[in-house]
Design a protein around this motif. Structure first.
Motif, mmCIF file in Angstrom:
data_model
loop_
_atom_site.group_PDB
_atom_site.id
_atom_site.type_symbol
_atom_site.label_atom_id
_atom_site.label_comp_id
_atom_site.label_asym_id
_atom_site.label_seq_id
_atom_site.Cartn_x
_atom_site.Cartn_y
_atom_site.Cartn_z
ATOM 1 N N VAL A 26 0.842 -1.193 0.000
ATOM 2 C CA VAL A 26 0.000 0.000 0.000
ATOM 3 C C VAL A 26 0.874 1.238 0.000
ATOM 4 N N GLN A 37 -8.551 5.791 10.523
ATOM 5 C CA GLN A 37 -8.446 6.286 9.147
ATOM 6 C C GLN A 37 -7.365 5.524 8.382
ATOM 7 N N GLU A 40 -8.846 2.260 7.365
ATOM 8 C CA GLU A 40 -9.737 2.433 6.208
ATOM 9 C C GLU A 40 -8.932 2.544 4.911
ATOM 10 N N MET A 41 -7.821 3.262 4.948
ATOM 11 C CA MET A 41 -6.981 3.398 3.754
ATOM 12 C C MET A 41 -6.394 2.048 3.337
ATOM 13 N N GLU A 43 -7.736 -0.863 3.970
ATOM 14 C CA GLU A 43 -8.856 -1.653 3.436
ATOM 15 C C GLU A 43 -9.160 -1.275 1.985
ATOM 16 N N GLN A 44 -9.070 0.019 1.669
ATOM 17 C CA GLN A 44 -9.359 0.480 0.312
ATOM 18 C C GLN A 44 -8.314 -0.004 -0.698
ATOM 19 N N GLN A 45 -7.060 -0.157 -0.250
ATOM 20 C CA GLN A 45 -5.985 -0.516 -1.170
ATOM 21 C C GLN A 45 -5.634 -2.003 -1.145
ATOM 22 N N SER A 46 -6.339 -2.776 -0.340
ATOM 23 C CA SER A 46 -6.030 -4.204 -0.239
ATOM 24 C C SER A 46 -7.327 -4.987 -0.055
ATOM 25 N N ASN A 47 -7.177 -6.280 0.132
ATOM 26 C CA ASN A 47 -8.335 -7.146 0.390
ATOM 27 C C ASN A 47 -8.545 -7.385 1.878
#
Length: 142
Positions: A26, A37, A40-41, A43-47
């Motif tokens: 990431v 936060q 969350e970042m 989670e957005q860039q990975s599984n």
């Protein structure tokens, strides 16, 4: 033969997907952000999906850091360092919680006596795992 080939192909694809998710990289740049936060970042860039106790996490300070194309484990290690929190990776779930303090047992021996070292009748001492206590014979030894 075709069925065997198909099953082998599916197995290799599954192994490849698992290895890829464990080495996910990431890129995150944060300044005075809450750890939630950062989660969350990631989670957005990975599984990955995070599981944590909101009350424990909310007591943490803010995070500042610049992580470019690094593994998720490196980001988490840097963010959780010195907080008493640690994480476990179970499949694609990252569980964040406080480090368990190992309880140490102590063997306690002695006698229940008065000021003159005379054994007290009815004196109690705690049993292992039982805080009510129990008398131990006429000598009050435990």
């Amino acid at each position: 033969m075709k069925l065997t080939f198909f099953l082998l192909l599916v197995s290799f694809m599954q192994v490849s997907a698992t290895l890829h998710s464990q080495n996910a990289k990431v890129s995150i740049q944060v300044k005075e952000c809450l750890i939630e936060q950062v989660f969350e970042m990631i989670e957005q860039q990975s599984n990955y999906v995070f599981v944590y106790n909101h009350e424990q996490i909310s007591k943490m300070g803010r995070i500042t850091g610049n992580f470019k194309d690094v593994e998720v484990s490196q980001v988490l290690n840097a963010c959780l360092k010195g907080t008493g929190l640690y994480y476990e990776l179970v499949n694609n779930t990252i569980i964040v919680h406080f480090q368990q303090v190992e309880k140490k047992s102590v063997l306690l021996k002695g006698r229940v006596t008065d000021r003159d070292s005379v054994p007290l009748p009815g004196g109690n001492s705690p049993d292992e795992g039982d805080y009510r206590g129990d008398g131990h014979g006429c000598t009050r030894e435990f």
